[in-house]
Enzyme design. Structure first.
Site, PDB file in Angstrom:
ATOM      1  N   CYS A  82     -21.870  22.546 -37.533  1.00 20.96           N
ATOM      2  CA  CYS A  82     -21.729  21.420 -36.601  1.00 20.96           C
ATOM      3  C   CYS A  82     -20.302  20.864 -36.673  1.00 20.96           C
ATOM      4  O   CYS A  82     -19.820  20.523 -37.754  1.00 20.96           O
ATOM      5  CB  CYS A  82     -22.737  20.323 -36.943  1.00 20.96           C
ATOM      6  SG  CYS A  82     -22.550  18.845 -35.933  1.00 20.96           S
ATOM      7  N   ASN A 133       0.853  -1.195   0.000  1.00 21.39           N
ATOM      8  CA  ASN A 133       0.000   0.000   0.000  1.00 21.39           C
ATOM      9  C   ASN A 133       0.883   1.237   0.000  1.00 21.39           C
ATOM     10  O   ASN A 133       1.363   1.674   1.042  1.00 21.39           O
ATOM     11  CB  ASN A 133      -0.945  -0.038   1.209  1.00 21.39           C
ATOM     12  CG  ASN A 133      -1.867   1.163   1.244  1.00 21.39           C
ATOM     13  OD1 ASN A 133      -1.606   2.179   0.590  1.00 21.39           O
ATOM     14  ND2 ASN A 133      -2.940   1.057   2.011  1.00 21.39           N
ATOM     15  N   CYS A 187     -29.171  14.895 -24.755  1.00 21.79           N
ATOM     16  CA  CYS A 187     -30.544  14.589 -25.192  1.00 21.79           C
ATOM     17  C   CYS A 187     -31.141  13.527 -24.261  1.00 21.79           C
ATOM     18  O   CYS A 187     -30.544  12.478 -24.055  1.00 21.79           O
ATOM     19  CB  CYS A 187     -30.557  14.090 -26.630  1.00 21.79           C
ATOM     20  SG  CYS A 187     -32.223  13.639 -27.182  1.00 21.79           S
ATOM     21  N   CYS A 244      -2.262   5.258   0.185  1.00 15.70           N
ATOM     22  CA  CYS A 244      -3.207   5.893   1.108  1.00 15.70           C
ATOM     23  C   CYS A 244      -2.877   7.385   1.255  1.00 15.70           C
ATOM     24  O   CYS A 244      -1.797   7.729   1.728  1.00 15.70           O
ATOM     25  CB  CYS A 244      -3.157   5.191   2.459  1.00 15.70           C
ATOM     26  SG  CYS A 244      -4.364   5.868   3.606  1.00 15.70           S
ATOM     27  N   CYS A 282     -38.138  13.109 -31.171  1.00 20.29           N
ATOM     28  CA  CYS A 282     -37.820  14.336 -30.413  1.00 20.29           C
ATOM     29  C   CYS A 282     -39.026  14.753 -29.582  1.00 20.29           C
ATOM     30  O   CYS A 282     -40.153  14.753 -30.073  1.00 20.29           O
ATOM     31  CB  CYS A 282     -37.451  15.449 -31.396  1.00 20.29           C
ATOM     32  SG  CYS A 282     -37.261  17.072 -30.603  1.00 20.29           S
TER      33      CYS A 282
END
Lengths: 426, 451
Positions: free
Chosen positions: A382, A134, A392, A137, A345
């Site tokens: 776009c 370890n 969406c 930590c 939509c």
């Protein structure tokens, strides 16, 4: 039926799911319950030299989304606060009673060779199949020169790994902290030290929130709070990146990876394995839902492998790595346009306002003759960024469609606008 | 989540059901959302841009914003968003037919089939602000020295008074009845306005200051329009429609016959409601929300059979589908395509003779076929009209007061709004909008006069 059996750091495991070294693996009672639920292994809660540490109350803080779901939690708990001997006895019993499961001993000591070696030997004598160091930590223990205080210094990472390798003849997993600048550098250090594998990520250093009435960081301990280790779903993207970096780097070739970081479902596990992980470790998901979540982690992964024609985890391992590249290798002429399905939509307008305010003004509102409104993508504007598709609320209403612009694939190093290329040509 | 919603709605109907056992039949039709339910429901809102629900609200409440504020735990801010557009947001949250307004426009109807429960969320926020009893959320502009008289302390009059007080004018609100609130106090069904909410809301509205209430003063009686015009800088008429339309059939004055609005007003003022317990059968004549309110409450008061008789079909009823369902759930028996032709007093009961009707070339016509129903009570709910007293000087249109698009009547300085003006919508929320807009118009007039 596909067998999820695999080898992680040379250790046979019935499946890739191990519990990470953390509160769920603090004692025999929990680990037994986990094994009954189907977990393939457990990395025991980190052991240190006696006397055991003392923990505080309270220990966890939560980060929720606006929708109320848990994004992540953080904790200020230290390593095992039970006497070493108690832990060792329980590990030994567990190894005896559950021979087909993996137990890895997690350990931590100050930067002292003898301390590391003595502890490693004592734990190895319980019959664990491997040791995990370890070095990650980020709270409490680091203030005592352990944990991330070691893991943030590549030289220390190499040394501690080497000491343990010299002391015991077991696979060694060096657990890395993400609280560094370049994960490959520390992974390489672990490799130099002889690590069989690296385990990553440990928790991300964090303050989970501030109590605005008490004016203190959460969780509060008698009116005060401290930073702690952040984990859970929120850290998964950080972990995926670090795992991929190590899997791709020349310097760490051959180093196995035990992936950790927000793994909650079989899909998360599959993603880490596709980026080169040998197996995965889980903590937060078990803390939030109980050990039973492993059932679908196993079942879902089996179905996924079967439906995609993979006969084993080995077939899946690293499959996404060839496509994980530097930005410089991306095709700059690739072209996508948003497509909005008018039939599905629901006219919420979210795509429009997102694009209008923060992107490229490429979604126009038109009034429909029959009432209501229509959202129309202006292809010239776009840039195919995905923002509208992501926000969406209707599945598959907005899709991103590749368009053929007739241009050949070209990367930045080859691009005429790249000044460095010009310079090189001259 | 859809499951939870449905259950909550069902509970609302169940609690109001006449067969609800020990439950109070006049308990809240839509019980308030708990804090958890409110957050779960708020999370369903998509936070639409230029949201259709806003356009569907006659007062134009910024619904996505107030719901987002519930989501973030900013309940006071949420209530302020609502009250900014609609000072009677509390009553509208309870009484609005949201199924034909904001909730009908909700885009989730297309996706999940169940709209966000906007009405109940609105109530959650406004109730929080009222219960917190903090400072009034709005402040008045500096005193203008202008005085305005408002006739009628209903939704239109109080909304006008609030808006005019904000502009810094001093407002005196007159009402013929002993209590303010108009239909909120006397006309809405009891299970929509529990815990004396109409009065609670009036106290809140008056809390802004600059509004004086004078009750028991009716136009054409204690008040004369000419006097008000002389004494005040402007006058707003919001008297509503207080005169029930008669059936115009023989026997209408039989002792068992009562106007539904009077029945509802009596019930609203009665405490406990059970003191008006009904025995025997009830006939309600009419197809609007008043007819539904009267029929459902008659059932709740213990009426055996409640027949709601309407001269046309269900699709022609003024009551929304939701209201019609509510009546059916409460055991009201619908009889469509029949009109009353005579009422006979038979001692304990009245006998009503109906003629069956049909559409002939788009017009309603009798078929010559008759049937009779007997009942202990006959409630007439075929509409209300303008009580003409005191309004003789004002131009009319279709029996109501004529106003231009700025709520100006035919007399300078006199404004009107609410149900008493000529328009097709007769909702509380529209009356509030009328009052608000009329106050803005009057304010512009007073400032123009000044300059």
């Amino acid at each position: 039926m596909i067998d999820l059996g695999c080898r992680i750091g040379g250790i046979e495991s019935i499946n890739p799911y191990w519990l990470a070294s953390a509160p769920p693996t603090d004692k025999k009672y929990n680990v037994e319950r986990a094994f009954r639920a189907g977990w393939g292994g457990a990395v025991w809660k980190t052991l240190g030299e006696d006397p055991p540490v003392v923990n505080v109350t309270s220990r966890y803080g939560v980060h929720k989304s606006a929708m109320g779901g848990i994004i992540g939690i953080n904790n200020n708990e230290l390593i095992s606060d039970r006497p070493l001997e108690v832990n060792l006895k329980e590990i030994e019993a567990m190894r005896r009673e559950w021979p087909d499961r993996v137990i890895i001993g997690s350990m931590m000591a100050p930067m002292d060779e003898q301390a590391w070696k003595d502890l490693a030997i004592r734990i190895a004598n319980t019959g664990v199949q491997g040791l995990e160091l370890n070095l990650g930590c980020p709270h409490g223990m680091c203030e005592r020169g352990m944990g991330s205080a070691i893991g943030q210094v590549p030289e220390f990472v190499e040394k501690t790994t080497r000491w343990v390798r010299e002391a015991v003849d077991l696979p060694v997993f060096t657990k890395l902290t993400p609280n560094i600048t370049d994960i490959v550098e520390v992974a390489e250090a672990a490799k130099q030290g002889g690590a069989t594998a690296v385990s990553l990520i440990n928790t991300v250093n964090s303050i989970i929130g501030v109590d605005l009435d008490a004016m203190a960081p959460k969780p509060m301990i008698d009116g005060k709070g401290t930073h702690g280790g952040y984990c859970g779903e929120a850290v998964k993207p950080i972990a995926l990146h670090m795992v991929a970096e190590i899997a791709r780097a020349e310097a760490t070739r051959g180093l196995e990876i035990s992936a950790i970081g927000g793994i909650t479902t079989w899909r998360d596990a599959a993603e880490f394995i596709a980026l080169g992980a040998s197996g995965v470790q889980v903590c937060t998901a078990a803390m939030l839902y109980g050990f039973r979540i492993v059932e679908d982690m196993i079942d879902g992964l089996v179905h996924y492998l079967a439906s995609h024609g993979y006969r084993s985890l080995d077939a899946l391992r690293g499959r996404a790595l060839p496509n994980t590249v530097d930005w410089n290798q991306l095709n700059l002429n690739y072209d996508l346009k948003a497509r909005i399905d008018e039939a599905s939509c629901i006219e919420c307008g979210r795509c429009h306002i997102a694009c209008e305010d923060t992107s490229h003004q490429a979604i126009r509102i038109e009034a429909k003759a029959e009432g209501g409104r229509r959202f129309v993508v202006v292809d010239e504007d776009c840039v195919g960024c995905n923002l509208c598709m992501m926000i969406c609320p209707v599945p598959d209403c907005i899709t991103m469609e590749p368009v053929d612009n007739g241009l050949p694939a070209i990367t930045w190093p080859e691009h005429p606008k790249n000044p460095a290329r010009k310079a090189a040509a001259e | 989540m859809g499951q939870t919603r449905q259950t909550a709605r069902d509970e609302g109907v169940a609690a109001s059901s006449a067969n609800g056992g020990a439950a109070d039949p006049f308990a809240d039709l839509h019980p308030p959302l708990t804090a958890t339910q409110a957050v779960v429901e708020a999370d369903r809102c998509l936070y639409c841009y230029e949201a259709p629900c806003i356009a569907a609200c006659p007062t134009g409440i910024d619904i996505p914003t107030f719901i987002h504020q519930i989501r973030t735990g900013n309940l006071v801010g949420s209530a302020e968003t609502i009250l900014e557009a609609n000072i009677m947001g509390g009553t509208c949250a309870r009484a609005c037919p949201t199924e034909i307004l904001c909730e009908q426009a909700c885009v989730l109807n297309a996706r999940e089939r169940e709209p966000v429960e906007i009405g109940r969320l609105q109530r959650h926020a406004v109730d929080h602000l009222l219960a917190a009893n903090g400072p009034h959320p709005f402040t008045r502009a500096p005193e203008t020295g202008k005085r305005i008289a408002v006739v009628g302390a209903g939704p239109a009059g109080l909304a006008f008074a609030h808006e005019a007080a904000r502009f810094g004018h001093s407002v005196t609100v007159y009402d013929a009845r002993p209590k303010p609130g108009g239909l909120n106090e006397y006309g809405l069904a009891a299970y929509k306005m529990v815990n004396d909410f109409a009065q609670q809301e009036v106290r809140f509205i008056l809390g802004i200051g600059g509004i004086e209430l004078r009750l028991g003063m009716g136009l054409g009686k204690e008040l004369k329009l000419a006097d008000l015009r002389a004494e005040y800088d402007a006058v707003f008429i919001g008297v509503g429609l207080t005169e029930p339309v008669p059936l115009g059939i023989p026997g209408e004055d039989a002792p068992a016959v009562e106007d539904a609005i009077d029945f509802i007003a009596r019930l609203r003022q009665a405490e406990p409601k059970s003191s008006l317990a009904l025995k025997g059968d009830v006939i309600v004549i009419g197809g609007g929300n008043t007819a539904i309110d009267a029929a459902v409450q008659a059932r709740k008061l213990g009426a055996e059979m409640v027949h709601l008789v309407y001269r046309r079909g269900p699709e022609h009823m003024g009551a929304t589908h939701w209201e019609q369902d509510l009546a059916r759930l409460n055991g009201v028996i619908f009889r469509h395509w029949a009109r009353p032709v005579a009422i006979a007093d038979r001692g304990d009961v009245a006998e009503v003779t109906f003629e069956r009707t049909r559409l002939a070339d788009g017009r309603l016509a009798g078929t010559g076929e008759h049937f009779t129903l007997r009942a202990a009570h006959v409630l007439k709910a075929v509409g209300q009209r303008l009580a003409p007293e005191g309004l003789e000087e004002l131009r009319r249109e279709g029996g109501k007061l004529w106003v231009d698009d700025r709520y100006r009547t035919s007399l300078p300085g006199v404004y009107a709004g609410g149900d008493c003006i000529a328009r097709t919508v007769d909702l509380t929320v529209q009356a509030v909008e009328d009052g608000k807009q009329a106050a803005r118009s009057a304010d512009a007039f007073l400032k123009e006069k000044e300059s």
